[in-house]
Design an enzyme around this catalytic site. Sequence first.
Site, mmCIF file in Angstrom:
data_model
loop_
_atom_site.group_PDB
_atom_site.id
_atom_site.type_symbol
_atom_site.label_atom_id
_atom_site.label_comp_id
_atom_site.label_asym_id
_atom_site.label_seq_id
_atom_site.Cartn_x
_atom_site.Cartn_y
_atom_site.Cartn_z
ATOM 1 N N VAL A 207 8.454 10.727 16.935
ATOM 2 C CA VAL A 207 7.718 11.502 15.901
ATOM 3 C C VAL A 207 7.167 12.691 16.913
ATOM 4 O O VAL A 207 6.415 12.511 17.706
ATOM 5 C CB VAL A 207 6.496 10.883 15.110
ATOM 6 C CG1 VAL A 207 5.774 11.775 14.458
ATOM 7 C CG2 VAL A 207 7.063 9.729 14.268
ATOM 8 N N ALA B 142 3.165 13.925 20.564
ATOM 9 C CA ALA B 142 4.370 12.962 20.140
ATOM 10 C C ALA B 142 4.209 11.641 20.414
ATOM 11 O O ALA B 142 3.248 11.132 21.158
ATOM 12 C CB ALA B 142 5.705 13.561 20.822
ATOM 13 N N LYS B 143 5.049 10.745 19.971
ATOM 14 C CA LYS B 143 4.817 9.093 20.223
ATOM 15 C C LYS B 143 6.329 8.564 19.811
ATOM 16 O O LYS B 143 6.626 9.394 18.857
ATOM 17 C CB LYS B 143 3.875 8.510 19.349
ATOM 18 C CG LYS B 143 3.191 7.243 19.991
ATOM 19 C CD LYS B 143 2.339 7.605 21.223
ATOM 20 C CE LYS B 143 2.015 6.233 21.952
ATOM 21 N NZ LYS B 143 0.777 6.590 22.877
ATOM 22 N N GLY B 144 6.523 7.592 20.219
ATOM 23 C CA GLY B 144 8.058 7.183 20.060
ATOM 24 C C GLY B 144 7.808 5.442 20.173
ATOM 25 O O GLY B 144 6.879 5.076 20.584
#
Length: 417
Positions: free
Chosen positions: A61, A106-108
Amino acid sequence: MPNKKISALEVAIQQVDLAAEMLNLESGICEMLKKPTKSLIVAVPIRRDNGEINVFTGIRVQHSKARGPYKGGIRYHPDVTLEEVTALAMWMTWKCAVADIPYGGAKGGIKCNPKELSIGELERLTRRYTTMILNIIGPYQDVPAPDVYTDAQTMAWIMDTYSQFKGYLVPEVVTGKPLHLQGSEGREAATARGLTYCIDEATKHLGMKLRNATVAVQGFGKVGWNAARILDDQGCKIIALSDSKGGIYNPKGINPTKVNEHKKKTDSVMDYKGCKNITNEELLETECDILIPAAMENQITKENAGNIKTHLLAEGANGPTTPEASKILAEKGIFMIPDILANSGGVTVSYFEWVQNLHREHWTKEEVHRKLKYKMVNAFKDVFDAMKEYETDMRNAAFTLGVGRVADSIKSLGLWP
Ligand code: NAD
């Protein structure tokens, strides 16, 4: 729905609404800030060691790039969901803005249980996931980092996979790499060190002395252990420590380095000589000058907030205090250093790693510490000033400062077309 537990994303959205109200933000900008720019969900197939094919869900994201490339970790955990990753991506945006580093958020994540995967399976999973998000990551686009159950090795695999497609080595595509693969000095303890710089600033404000200040630390991992070690070196008295199995207490003081050796042998801090075993709940309610939750989210809730007996709460973990608990602590006059400020030393040294990689430089540990201290002291001052300006607590001040900085960038960039 009185008993419905509020989700991380609902909390994150409420925080933006509150900050937007304080800043008197245009509703359209507030709307932009509440939604991620891009969310990518990928089905990641790998062949298991037993020959079977399993398909895992991978997510990345990207929340905001108004202040620079997207930045945020990748976690491997069975509880990974799009909602949670979105909230974490939003928090990264505000954290980078509060730390005043030129990144967005962001992050994943990959929904998996890494403890059930072999090292070979983890490598195949990481490389396939990287291939599937390859078009949206890059040194000027989106720079991942480690998070829960990912580490320097995971970053090395991502860097190698990305580099194989480019045809040359691209170390600046990820941070948190091994030192021998162009990682940064001081990255491992950066979050804890940044936290201690904030504590130092807060104690000056509160008129507290660090020497002999009593400290309780929940979580004895990268953040908790390093914070305990650094504060012990600075003359604080560590009186309680814990990990997922439970905690230990000794009002005369505990040597964290010796406890670390004990934990390496026994796999827990518990049963350390001269200490009383306590539960994690008891640790949080220990009477102390400084309380550092450095384990998981949602540890201080409306149920136990009334029993917290500290002067200073320094949040090493992400989201350890629920919004209701935060209100109770503020009413009790406990001074809080909120997570997006307190643990921003990690992403700040990640930024230093990226800068070193782009310039093909390697800074000394002393240089990294000096630059980190400068950034943390300034960030603390900015949040503290915002607290006074908006007549609020440190947590709301941090969100208002972060959201305000991102909103200012959006306004100046304008909307294209
Ligand atoms: P870690 O895995 O190294 O350590 C976590 C520690 O918490 C371990 O000692 C574990 O036993 C303990 N723990 C787990 N569940 C617990 C529970 N229910 N009660 C008490 N202890 C428990 O993780 P870390 O990197 O130290 O991260 C800790 C927190 O800090 C997380 O919230 C993470 O998101 C946050 N954080 C870490 C960094 C970083 O650079 N490592 C940066 C920013 C934020």
